[in-house]
Design a protein around this motif. Structure first.
Motif, short mmCIF file in Angstrom:
data_model
loop_
_atom_site.label_atom_id
_atom_site.label_comp_id
_atom_site.label_asym_id
_atom_site.label_seq_id
_atom_site.Cartn_x
_atom_site.Cartn_y
_atom_site.Cartn_z
N ILE A 33 0.86 -1.19 0.00
CA ILE A 33 0.00 0.00 0.00
C ILE A 33 0.90 1.24 0.00
N ARG A 168 -8.48 -1.31 7.35
CA ARG A 168 -8.07 -2.67 7.71
C ARG A 168 -8.40 -3.67 6.60
N ARG A 171 -5.82 -3.36 4.00
CA ARG A 171 -4.57 -4.02 4.40
C ARG A 171 -4.65 -5.53 4.19
N ASP A 175 -2.37 -7.77 1.83
CA ASP A 175 -1.61 -8.92 2.34
C ASP A 175 -1.84 -10.17 1.49
N ILE A 193 -1.40 1.60 8.08
CA ILE A 193 -1.65 0.38 7.30
C ILE A 193 -0.85 0.37 5.99
N SER A 194 0.03 1.36 5.80
CA SER A 194 0.74 1.49 4.52
C SER A 194 2.17 1.02 4.61
N ASP A 195 2.76 0.85 3.44
CA ASP A 195 4.17 0.50 3.36
C ASP A 195 5.03 1.72 3.08
#
Ligand SMILES: Nc1ncnc2c1ncn2[C@@H]1O[C@H](COP(=O)(O)OP(=O)(O)OP(=O)(O)O)[C@@H](O)[C@H]1O
Ligand SMILES: [Mg+2]
Length: 240
Positions: A33, A168, A171, A175, A193-195
């Protein structure tokens, strides 16, 4: 390292030959994300529209699933792009259930994601709350198992708990391999919730980095680059 599924290379975005975003480089990999932040008018929506094939690039290249493309939105959607905008894109006269089924989606899949929709499935989508509508829109997008999802202000006007719920779910989808490009005004929640994230200001990327690092600096980032954003949302963008 996972495959890059969405990419902007030296991309300039704008209208009538006038760039509003210049020389943008960003890449989203499968399972990742990436957040795009910026003040009102900084070009976030225009960038997503260009990456979706709705707005032609002024310069540079958009890439989807590893290939440069100028295909229109509907073709990218067929190849695995989902695009959720703040116009919730439901058919308001149809029930929630029928909206979920519209593009061959599964109602069970939607309920697995958002069990709280069950009692509302037979109401016209137009009578659902903003949050319920957004759950239907998101469940419908995810039902087709897209490879890439772009979401523009998914949580606009929604209660904080619902924002958490939607993020959520994103996410979880990431995943399982979805690549996500997210425009979101709740900076802390989004970073959680991000990268990775990028910040746009005056048409340029002024900051980018790992979400984990940026999380430590939310206050500074908001003060330096996002000062106007919450103001506008409070005054004229609340909807449902
Ligand atoms: N259809 C259009 N024609 C001409 N200019 C436009 C058009 N849509 C947007 N713009 C301009 O492009 C710039 C970027 O707008 P954009 O909607 O991409 O910003 P944004 O970052 O999404 O803002 P917000 O946070 O308010 O949603 C703004 O200056 C806007 O006025
Ligand atoms: Mg916008």
């Amino acid at each position: 390292m996972s495959k890059t599924v969405l990419e902007a290379r030296n991309l300039s975005v704008g209208y009538g030959g006038q760039a509003v975003v210049r020389d943008l480089n960003l890449a989203v990999r499968a399972g990742e994300i990436v957040c795009l932040f910026g003040n009102n008018g900084s070009g976030k929506t225009s960038t997503l529209l260009t990456l979706a094939g709705e707005l032609p690039p002024i310069d540079g290249e958009t890439r989807f699933l590893g290939e440069a493309t100028r295909a229109p939105l509907y073709q990218r959607v067929r190849r695995g792009l989902a695009f959720i905008t703040d116009e919730r894109s439901l058919v308001f006269s149809l029930t929630a259930r029928d909206n979920l089924r519209l593009r061959g989606g599964s109602v069970d899949g939607a309920l697995a994601l958002f069990p709280e929709l069950e009692p509302h499935l037979d109401k016209p989508a137009g009578l659902l709350s903003g949050g319920q509508q957004q759950m239907v829109a998101m469940a419908r997008s995810l039902a087709n198992e897209p490879r890439v999802l772009m979401a523009d202000e998914l949580s606009l006007g929604l209660a904080p708990k619902l924002v958490d719920r939607l993020l959520r779910a994103l996410r979880q989808a990431a995943d399982r391999g979805l690549g996500v490009l997210l425009v979101e005004q709740h900076v802390s929640k989004a970073l959680a919730i991000s990268d990775r994230a990028l910040v746009l200001s005056q048409g340029r990327v002024v900051l980018e980095g790992d979400a984990a690092d940026l999380k430590q600096r939310v206050g500074d980032i908001e003060a330096a680059y996002l000062a106007g954003a919450s103001e506008k949302h409070r005054t004229d963008k609340h909807s449902g």
